[in-house]
Design a protein around this motif. Structure first.
Motif, PDB file in Angstrom:
ATOM      1  N   UNK A 133       0.907  -1.140   0.078  1.00 33.44           N
ATOM      2  CA  UNK A 133       0.080   0.008  -0.024  1.00 33.44           C
ATOM      3  C   UNK A 133       0.834   1.230   0.107  1.00 33.44           C
ATOM      4  N   UNK A 134       0.857   2.274  -1.004  1.00 33.77           N
ATOM      5  CA  UNK A 134       1.290   3.359  -0.947  1.00 33.77           C
ATOM      6  C   UNK A 134       0.546   4.652  -1.041  1.00 33.77           C
ATOM      7  N   UNK A 135      -0.713   4.265  -1.512  1.00 31.89           N
ATOM      8  CA  UNK A 135      -1.750   5.540  -1.679  1.00 31.89           C
ATOM      9  C   UNK A 135      -3.001   5.142  -0.981  1.00 31.89           C
ATOM     10  N   UNK A 136      -4.048   6.133  -0.710  1.00 35.72           N
ATOM     11  CA  UNK A 136      -5.101   6.131  -0.263  1.00 35.72           C
ATOM     12  C   UNK A 136      -6.186   5.142  -1.104  1.00 35.72           C
ATOM     13  N   UNK A 137      -6.004   5.142  -2.121  1.00 31.47           N
ATOM     14  CA  UNK A 137      -6.704   4.396  -3.124  1.00 31.47           C
ATOM     15  C   UNK A 137      -6.474   2.973  -3.076  1.00 31.47           C
ATOM     16  N   UNK A 138      -5.310   2.777  -2.511  1.00 31.25           N
ATOM     17  CA  UNK A 138      -4.938   1.195  -2.568  1.00 31.25           C
ATOM     18  C   UNK A 138      -5.746   0.620  -1.414  1.00 31.25           C
ATOM     19  N   UNK A 139      -6.455   1.143  -0.649  1.00 36.80           N
ATOM     20  CA  UNK A 139      -7.015   0.804   0.633  1.00 36.80           C
ATOM     21  C   UNK A 139      -8.480   0.349   0.263  1.00 36.80           C
ATOM     22  N   UNK A 140      -8.869   0.522  -0.868  1.00 39.89           N
ATOM     23  CA  UNK A 140     -10.417   0.454  -1.345  1.00 39.89           C
ATOM     24  C   UNK A 140     -10.809  -1.054  -0.950  1.00 39.89           C
ATOM     25  N   UNK A 141     -10.158  -2.056  -1.017  1.00 38.90           N
ATOM     26  CA  UNK A 141     -10.481  -3.356  -0.734  1.00 38.90           C
ATOM     27  C   UNK A 141     -10.012  -3.994   0.362  1.00 38.90           C
ATOM     28  N   UNK A 142      -9.325  -3.133   1.327  1.00 36.46           N
ATOM     29  CA  UNK A 142      -8.855  -3.420   2.436  1.00 36.46           C
ATOM     30  C   UNK A 142      -9.549  -3.672   3.773  1.00 36.46           C
ATOM     31  N   UNK A 143      -9.288  -4.358   4.925  1.00 38.07           N
ATOM     32  CA  UNK A 143      -9.964  -3.944   6.184  1.00 38.07           C
ATOM     33  C   UNK A 143      -9.081  -3.145   6.727  1.00 38.07           C
ATOM     34  N   UNK A 144      -9.527  -1.858   7.226  1.00 37.76           N
ATOM     35  CA  UNK A 144      -8.846  -0.798   7.909  1.00 37.76           C
ATOM     36  C   UNK A 144      -9.344  -0.234   9.127  1.00 37.76           C
ATOM     37  N   UNK A 145      -8.696   0.081  10.007  1.00 34.49           N
ATOM     38  CA  UNK A 145      -9.179   0.692  11.388  1.00 34.49           C
ATOM     39  C   UNK A 145      -8.954   2.256  11.005  1.00 34.49           C
ATOM     40  N   UNK A 146     -10.139   2.866  11.155  1.00 36.35           N
ATOM     41  CA  UNK A 146      -9.931   4.470  11.128  1.00 36.35           C
ATOM     42  C   UNK A 146     -10.213   5.352  12.124  1.00 36.35           C
ATOM     43  N   UNK A 147      -9.810   4.717  13.285  1.00 34.13           N
ATOM     44  CA  UNK A 147     -10.153   5.583  14.564  1.00 34.13           C
ATOM     45  C   UNK A 147     -11.632   5.408  15.147  1.00 34.13           C
ATOM     46  N   UNK A 148     -11.709   5.694  16.363  1.00 27.35           N
ATOM     47  CA  UNK A 148     -13.244   5.684  16.996  1.00 27.35           C
ATOM     48  C   UNK A 148     -13.625   6.987  16.315  1.00 27.35           C
ATOM     49  N   UNK A 149     -14.945   7.172  16.281  1.00 22.22           N
ATOM     50  CA  UNK A 149     -15.831   8.070  16.030  1.00 22.22           C
ATOM     51  C   UNK A 149     -15.542   9.062  17.086  1.00 22.22           C
ATOM     52  N   UNK A 150     -15.330  10.419  16.708  1.00 24.32           N
ATOM     53  CA  UNK A 150     -15.091  11.413  17.652  1.00 24.32           C
ATOM     54  C   UNK A 150     -13.597  11.761  17.892  1.00 24.32           C
ATOM     55  N   UNK A 151     -12.688  10.705  17.332  1.00 27.15           N
ATOM     56  CA  UNK A 151     -11.128  10.943  17.610  1.00 27.15           C
ATOM     57  C   UNK A 151     -10.586  11.563  16.634  1.00 27.15           C
ATOM     58  N   UNK A 152      -9.403  12.045  16.720  1.00 29.62           N
ATOM     59  CA  UNK A 152      -8.657  12.817  15.818  1.00 29.62           C
ATOM     60  C   UNK A 152      -8.413  11.997  14.551  1.00 29.62           C
ATOM     61  N   UNK A 153      -8.193  10.615  14.702  1.00 30.28           N
ATOM     62  CA  UNK A 153      -7.664   9.834  13.527  1.00 30.28           C
ATOM     63  C   UNK A 153      -9.099   9.808  12.590  1.00 30.28           C
ATOM     64  N   UNK A 154     -10.028   9.734  13.115  1.00 26.22           N
ATOM     65  CA  UNK A 154     -11.305   9.554  12.340  1.00 26.22           C
ATOM     66  C   UNK A 154     -11.600  11.028  11.669  1.00 26.22           C
ATOM     67  N   UNK A 155     -11.318  12.005  12.368  1.00 22.35           N
ATOM     68  CA  UNK A 155     -11.477  13.755  11.580  1.00 22.35           C
ATOM     69  C   UNK A 155     -10.545  13.916  10.440  1.00 22.35           C
ATOM     70  N   UNK A 156      -9.168  13.368  10.816  1.00 20.38           N
ATOM     71  CA  UNK A 156      -8.253  13.807   9.861  1.00 20.38           C
ATOM     72  C   UNK A 156      -8.690  12.943   8.471  1.00 20.38           C
ATOM     73  N   UNK A 157      -9.084  11.613   8.742  1.00 16.58           N
ATOM     74  CA  UNK A 157      -9.223  10.850   7.336  1.00 16.58           C
ATOM     75  C   UNK A 157     -10.591  11.542   6.763  1.00 16.58           C
ATOM     76  N   UNK A 158     -11.372  11.983   7.473  1.00 17.59           N
ATOM     77  CA  UNK A 158     -12.644  12.761   6.752  1.00 17.59           C
ATOM     78  C   UNK A 158     -12.154  13.660   5.887  1.00 17.59           C
ATOM     79  N   UNK A 159     -11.043  14.566   6.385  1.00 16.13           N
ATOM     80  CA  UNK A 159     -10.486  15.777   5.658  1.00 16.13           C
ATOM     81  C   UNK A 159      -9.805  15.262   4.397  1.00 16.13           C
ATOM     82  N   UNK A 160      -9.054  14.171   4.705  1.00 14.66           N
ATOM     83  CA  UNK A 160      -8.317  13.730   3.359  1.00 14.66           C
ATOM     84  C   UNK A 160      -9.143  13.140   2.386  1.00 14.66           C
TER      85      UNK A 160
END
Length: 450
Positions: A133-160
């Motif tokens: 994996x090198x780009x966000x598009x490579x995650x399309x068919x992957x099992x990915x943890x994106x942080x708990x809702x309300x966390x900074x991780x989840x917020x940054x990913x929304x922005x991306x």
């Protein structure tokens, strides 16, 4: 003895200033800003997260200044924003991740002031080995943890994903097709093979990052488009993680690796007392003085980058450092002096003209002891001019003789003696005048001059 009498007269004349000064002091205290509280509540994050660990260290430093920092755990940055802006005032300080403030309404943002950026907290993307994996598009068919809702991780990913205009990924992010879980749960699931990749927003020296870096089947992803995202999203920076930084023995990462990084920000709301700003930021400086794997010593706390406007007290601290008095005195003492100096200026401005009135009032009081007798002479003058004095010669002359005797016991300062002696002469003149008029009316010999 005579000097003491005059001092006593001066004091008695101006005793009115004491209650007036006390009233003035009460009014100034009444409308002066209240003293800064000794208890401050800060919302942090999960007990295993970097925010809470920073809060614990800050609590220890502030305790040395007799300030009790009480910590409230939360799910993360968005939870903290909600607590800070709900108007309840239950918390006054909070840690948030840069960029999350953009989710607030303008009215909510106006309730917050920036105090400092504290440290980089990179957005790590770890994968199981062999996935390339090198780009966000490579995650399309992957099992990915994106942080708990309300966390900074989840917020940054929304922005991306909003920036990529990837509505499908954004829907997956919001609908639960990707796993929303906390950092500890995500690390456990990734190590157990239940996930292909996991996003984590944590400091570089966090134990969860160390744990992943030491695992032979887990690798850190070099995000190929990091610089592009950083250029478009001002709350993110592209950081380069040097080869071997996370684990020198196992050479992790195995090459210089680009990651995106927001910063942790310390913010206050309208319930945070501004006088506490310098002492809180100085405590933060002591906590962060050694830096970390990505932040050199002395880099933080800093006034930039900040997504919120700095308070004027925070801006002063970042430009000038600790206020002068706090450099040499304990915070509580320095704060009290600062407040009382502010009180003293209007107090002096009001008291100076009042004190200047003490001299004229004393002079009036002394002269009144002499001038009040002239009323008696004036009354006799009116009787003479009206012709009513003829029946009262003896009574008035006797009264003036008694007055002259009383004047011999009147005590005034030497500087006012001429006024007393003038009164003596005027009394003696009035006696002579009455005796002359009496002699003329009775046809007897006029008395000689007094």
């Amino acid at each position: 003895m005579q000097r003491l009498k005059h001092i006593g007269l001066f004091i008695r004349t101006n005793l009115w200033i004491i209650p007036l000064a006390l009233l003035l002091v009460w009014l100034l205290f009444r409308f002066l800003d209240p003293a800064p509280p000794k208890v401050v509540v800060m919302t942090t994050g999960s007990e295993t997260g970097g925010y809470h660990q920073f809060g614990l260290a800050l609590k220890e430093e502030l305790a040395k200044e007799d300030i009790d920092l009480q910590l409230r755990t939360s799910r993360g940055s968005l939870d903290n924003l909600q607590r800070l802006t709900d108007g309840a005032g239950e918390v006054q300080l909070g840690l948030i991740q840069s960029g999350t403030e953009l989710l607030l309404q303008p009215a909510q943002r106006r309730r917050l002031v920036g105090l400092a950026s504290l440290y980089h907290e990179p957005l790590w993307l770890f994968q199981r080995s062999g996935l390339a994996i090198t780009r966000l598009s490579d995650l399309n068919d992957k099992r990915v943890a994106v942080g708990s809702e309300g966390s900074g991780t989840w917020s940054v990913l929304r922005g991306l994903f909003i920036e990529r205009q990837d509505e499908q990924r954004l829907q997956q992010l919001n609908s639960g097709l990707w796993s929303k879980m906390g950092s500890s749960a995500a690390v456990d699931a990734l190590l157990a093979g239940q996930l292909d990749a996991a996003f984590l927003v944590l400091p570089a020296d966090n134990h969860l990052i160390t744990r992943l870096a030491a695992h032979p089947e887990i690798s850190l992803i070099n995000l190929a488009q990091a610089d592009a995202f950083a250029a478009r999203l001002q709350f993110l920076e592209a950081l380069e993680v040097p080869r071997g930084l996370l684990n020198i023995a196992q050479n992790v990462p195995q090459q210089d690796t680009k990651v995106l990084s927001p910063v942790a920000m310390l913010v206050g709301n309208q319930y945070f007392h501004p006088a506490l700003t310098a002492v809180v930021l100085e405590a933060a400086r002591k906590v962060l003085r050694e830096g970390n794997l990505l932040d050199p010593p002395g880099r933080f706390p800093a006034g930039e980058p900040m997504g919120l406007e700095l308070s004027k007290e925070a801006d002063y601290y970042h430009r000038e450092g600790v206020p002068f008095l706090q450099r040499y005195l304990p915070f509580q003492v320095a704060s009290a002096i600062d407040r009382y100096v502010v009180l003293l200026i209007p107090f002096i401005a009001i008291m100076i003209p009042l004190l200047k009135s003490m001299g004229p009032l004393y002079r009036w009081r002394v002269r009144a002891r002499v001038f009040r007798w002239y009323e008696h002479l004036r009354r006799i003058d009116k009787l003479i001019y009206s012709g009513k004095i003829k029946e009262r010669y003896a009574e008035e002359i006797d009264g003036l003789n008694k007055l002259e005797g009383e004047l011999n016991h009147v005590d005034v300062p030497l500087s006012y003696a001429h006024e007393l002696y003038s009164l003596h002469l005027h009394v003696r003149y009035m006696i002579y005048r009455l005796e002359t008029l009496q002699a003329e009316d009775e046809g007897t010999e006029k008395p000689g001059p007094a």
